[in-house]
Design a protein around this motif. Sequence first.
Motif, mmCIF file in Angstrom:
data_model
loop_
_atom_site.group_PDB
_atom_site.id
_atom_site.type_symbol
_atom_site.label_atom_id
_atom_site.label_comp_id
_atom_site.label_asym_id
_atom_site.label_seq_id
_atom_site.Cartn_x
_atom_site.Cartn_y
_atom_site.Cartn_z
ATOM 1 N N LYS A 163 77.811 -107.899 -91.064
ATOM 2 C CA LYS A 163 77.112 -108.840 -91.786
ATOM 3 C C LYS A 163 75.551 -108.341 -91.884
ATOM 4 N N ARG A 164 74.957 -109.241 -93.066
ATOM 5 C CA ARG A 164 73.341 -108.719 -93.073
ATOM 6 C C ARG A 164 72.907 -110.298 -93.024
ATOM 7 N N PHE A 165 71.965 -110.422 -92.378
ATOM 8 C CA PHE A 165 71.256 -111.884 -92.406
ATOM 9 C C PHE A 165 69.652 -111.728 -92.789
ATOM 10 N N PRO A 166 69.195 -112.565 -93.694
ATOM 11 C CA PRO A 166 67.972 -112.854 -94.137
ATOM 12 C C PRO A 166 66.803 -112.906 -92.669
ATOM 13 N N PRO A 167 65.664 -112.613 -92.921
ATOM 14 C CA PRO A 167 64.591 -112.968 -92.057
ATOM 15 C C PRO A 167 64.681 -114.523 -91.490
ATOM 16 N N THR A 168 64.948 -115.099 -92.504
ATOM 17 C CA THR A 168 65.004 -116.759 -92.380
ATOM 18 C C THR A 168 66.090 -117.195 -91.541
ATOM 19 N N ALA A 169 67.103 -116.490 -91.367
ATOM 20 C CA ALA A 169 68.298 -116.803 -90.414
ATOM 21 C C ALA A 169 67.655 -116.572 -88.925
ATOM 22 N N THR A 170 67.438 -117.453 -88.073
ATOM 23 C CA THR A 170 67.287 -117.739 -86.998
ATOM 24 C C THR A 170 68.342 -117.215 -86.004
ATOM 25 N N PRO A 171 68.024 -116.714 -84.789
ATOM 26 C CA PRO A 171 69.279 -116.009 -83.785
ATOM 27 C C PRO A 171 69.881 -117.386 -83.620
ATOM 28 N N GLU A 172 69.531 -118.479 -83.533
ATOM 29 C CA GLU A 172 70.542 -119.669 -83.093
ATOM 30 C C GLU A 172 71.576 -119.930 -84.179
#
Length: 158
Positions: free
Chosen positions: A139-148
């Motif tokens: 998976k790749r998550f954008p900067p806005t995807a918080t660790p939580e």
Amino acid sequence: MSLYDIEVSDIRGQKQSMADYRGRVLLIVNTATQCGFAPQFKGLQKLHEQYADQGLSVLGFPSNQFARQEPGNNDEILAACELNHGVSFPLFAKIDVKGPGAHPLYRHLTNVKRGFLGSKTIKWNFTKFLVDRDGRVVKRFPPTATPERIESSIRTLL
């Protein structure tokens, strides 16, 4: 080429093989201490503390390619991460994550997992890549995807 064939340098300049992380779930993040997303360091640290014993490694790769938000040298970056954010997860030497000088790790990650609308380019600090225990970028998550917000995806791989 496999993720495990790539060599990196830790924040103190010591060469290290990504093969050292074989068998672990990895969360690879391009970081910047002066970025508006820098509060995510605390959430990343929390993930590290909560799941390291279960096989998670959070790996931070500082980059100064986005609005010059990581201007310091490696010693300054390490100090800022430890003092301001309580970071104890592995940090690596500052690298380029996009463009012709992109580090081989980021060339690999972006070739395997594209971003929004199929883009390979890293758009900003705190883009996250989740890698399974076999070295597959899942998976790749954008900067806005918080660790939580991404914690459940991590738990699934542990």
